[in-house]
Motif scaffolding. Sequence first.
Motif, mmCIF file in Angstrom:
data_model
loop_
_atom_site.group_PDB
_atom_site.id
_atom_site.type_symbol
_atom_site.label_atom_id
_atom_site.label_comp_id
_atom_site.label_asym_id
_atom_site.label_seq_id
_atom_site.Cartn_x
_atom_site.Cartn_y
_atom_site.Cartn_z
ATOM 1 N N LYS A 187 -21.435 -9.593 39.248
ATOM 2 C CA LYS A 187 -20.261 -10.583 39.027
ATOM 3 C C LYS A 187 -19.719 -10.718 40.302
ATOM 4 N N VAL A 188 -19.067 -12.037 40.675
ATOM 5 C CA VAL A 188 -18.370 -12.290 41.931
ATOM 6 C C VAL A 188 -17.003 -11.909 41.443
ATOM 7 N N GLU A 189 -16.344 -10.965 42.169
ATOM 8 C CA GLU A 189 -14.863 -10.504 41.601
ATOM 9 C C GLU A 189 -14.063 -11.001 42.763
ATOM 10 N N VAL A 190 -12.891 -11.564 42.457
ATOM 11 C CA VAL A 190 -11.850 -11.865 43.289
ATOM 12 C C VAL A 190 -10.453 -11.461 43.088
ATOM 13 N N LYS A 191 -9.910 -10.657 43.774
ATOM 14 C CA LYS A 191 -8.544 -9.916 43.771
ATOM 15 C C LYS A 191 -7.535 -10.559 43.922
ATOM 16 N N ILE A 192 -6.594 -10.900 43.089
ATOM 17 C CA ILE A 192 -5.460 -11.775 43.159
ATOM 18 C C ILE A 192 -4.178 -10.762 43.339
ATOM 19 N N GLY A 193 -3.437 -10.780 44.229
ATOM 20 C CA GLY A 193 -2.562 -9.659 44.535
ATOM 21 C C GLY A 193 -1.249 -10.282 44.267
ATOM 22 N N ALA A 194 -0.926 -11.091 43.473
ATOM 23 C CA ALA A 194 0.397 -11.776 43.019
ATOM 24 C C ALA A 194 0.338 -12.435 41.436
ATOM 25 N N GLN A 195 1.397 -12.620 41.026
ATOM 26 C CA GLN A 195 1.676 -13.491 39.800
ATOM 27 C C GLN A 195 1.378 -15.015 40.447
ATOM 28 N N THR A 196 0.674 -15.621 39.395
ATOM 29 C CA THR A 196 0.402 -17.079 39.851
ATOM 30 C C THR A 196 1.462 -18.017 39.319
ATOM 31 N N LEU A 197 1.432 -19.121 40.049
ATOM 32 C CA LEU A 197 2.604 -20.118 39.842
ATOM 33 C C LEU A 197 2.028 -21.552 39.448
ATOM 34 N N HIS A 198 2.922 -22.320 38.646
ATOM 35 C CA HIS A 198 2.471 -23.902 38.315
ATOM 36 C C HIS A 198 1.374 -23.782 37.419
ATOM 37 N N ASN A 199 0.877 -22.863 36.531
ATOM 38 C CA ASN A 199 -0.137 -22.867 35.689
ATOM 39 C C ASN A 199 -0.113 -24.105 34.981
ATOM 40 N N HIS A 200 -1.414 -24.797 34.670
ATOM 41 C CA HIS A 200 -1.232 -26.144 34.051
ATOM 42 C C HIS A 200 -2.689 -26.629 33.672
ATOM 43 N N ALA A 201 -2.788 -27.225 32.616
ATOM 44 C CA ALA A 201 -3.829 -27.996 32.041
ATOM 45 C C ALA A 201 -4.222 -29.107 32.863
ATOM 46 N N ALA A 209 -14.756 -27.703 27.134
ATOM 47 C CA ALA A 209 -13.338 -28.104 27.374
ATOM 48 C C ALA A 209 -13.132 -29.369 27.987
ATOM 49 N N THR A 210 -12.089 -30.058 27.542
ATOM 50 C CA THR A 210 -11.759 -31.449 28.155
ATOM 51 C C THR A 210 -10.816 -31.093 29.358
ATOM 52 N N PHE A 211 -10.152 -30.113 29.132
ATOM 53 C CA PHE A 211 -9.159 -29.645 30.315
ATOM 54 C C PHE A 211 -9.407 -28.496 30.930
ATOM 55 N N SER A 212 -8.985 -28.236 32.241
ATOM 56 C CA SER A 212 -9.004 -27.113 32.877
ATOM 57 C C SER A 212 -7.718 -26.376 32.787
ATOM 58 N N LEU A 213 -7.556 -25.106 32.943
ATOM 59 C CA LEU A 213 -6.586 -24.268 33.137
ATOM 60 C C LEU A 213 -6.275 -23.787 34.526
ATOM 61 N N VAL A 214 -5.412 -24.308 35.262
ATOM 62 C CA VAL A 214 -5.525 -23.908 36.850
ATOM 63 C C VAL A 214 -4.246 -23.687 37.282
ATOM 64 N N ALA A 215 -4.015 -22.450 38.121
ATOM 65 C CA ALA A 215 -2.771 -22.251 38.673
ATOM 66 C C ALA A 215 -2.807 -21.999 40.102
ATOM 67 N N VAL A 216 -1.700 -21.880 40.804
ATOM 68 C CA VAL A 216 -1.907 -21.667 42.174
ATOM 69 C C VAL A 216 -1.285 -20.320 42.732
ATOM 70 N N VAL A 217 -1.863 -19.456 43.920
ATOM 71 C CA VAL A 217 -1.021 -18.462 44.297
ATOM 72 C C VAL A 217 -1.401 -18.471 45.916
ATOM 73 N N PRO A 218 -0.442 -17.627 46.630
ATOM 74 C CA PRO A 218 -0.562 -17.935 48.215
ATOM 75 C C PRO A 218 -2.033 -17.347 48.480
ATOM 76 N N ARG A 219 -2.430 -18.071 49.597
ATOM 77 C CA ARG A 219 -4.118 -17.538 49.943
ATOM 78 C C ARG A 219 -4.084 -16.194 50.453
ATOM 79 N N GLU A 220 -2.835 -15.732 50.944
ATOM 80 C CA GLU A 220 -3.081 -14.426 51.526
ATOM 81 C C GLU A 220 -3.114 -13.220 50.290
ATOM 82 N N ASN A 221 -3.005 -13.744 48.888
ATOM 83 C CA ASN A 221 -3.144 -12.799 47.827
ATOM 84 C C ASN A 221 -4.568 -12.955 47.396
#
Length: 192
Positions: A35-49, A61-73
């Motif tokens: 598996k590709v694994e990606v470590k996210i070192g912070a809580q996400t923001l602005h999660n939305h459909a 699914a008709t919608f994605s669920l997507v959020a943002v996080v600072p790239r350094e994390n």
Amino acid sequence: MTTQLHPKLDNGINDYPEVKDFAGGTLQCLCDSNKVEVKIGAQTLHNHACGCSKCWKPEGATFSLVAVVPRENVEVISNEDKLAIVDETTAIQRHFCTECNAHMFGRIENKDHAFYGLDFVHTELSEDKGWSAPQFAAFVSSIIETGTPTSEMDGIRKKLNDLGLPTYDVLSPALMDVIAAKTAELNDTLQK
Ligand SMILES: N[C@@H](CCC(=O)N[C@@H](CSCO)C(=O)NCC(=O)O)C(=O)O
């Protein structure tokens, strides 16, 4: 046929027990092994459909669920060689697993983009619990572009609103303000 919004939305927002001080976790692609694994070192923001045609959605699914996080994390910790970029010409360069097609993170390389410095991630790819919950639905009218009949739109907007997700045909007002403020900054017309 009833349109499925997203497996994590169709039965209510129960899979998102947002935890205070949650410090991140690991995203895994959908492959059975390596598996590709990606470590996210912070809580996400602005999660939305998101109903846009480019964001990754699970099967059906008709919608994605997507959020943002600072790239350094955001750090790829396993099987980085399986990643490629969907389309290098788009503002958000989506790094996807070339075996299972899951999008592992989307990155903006244009330093003048309002969201430069933030990566786009799908926390449903993580088994860790505590990620930020979806707050709104964006690019709702865009689902027509990928095949949803216009006759279903009222019902879909109602379903999203009933889940507590206000619907927008672009981004939320807060994010649109960020975009407009960046434009004003670049035009030297930003008033503070
Ligand atoms: N109707 C178009 C809208 C595409 C669009 O503008 N998508 C946004 C949202 S992505 C996350 O919310 C965007 O910023 N796109 C830039 C990019 O994808 O690189 C459609 O449906 O395609």
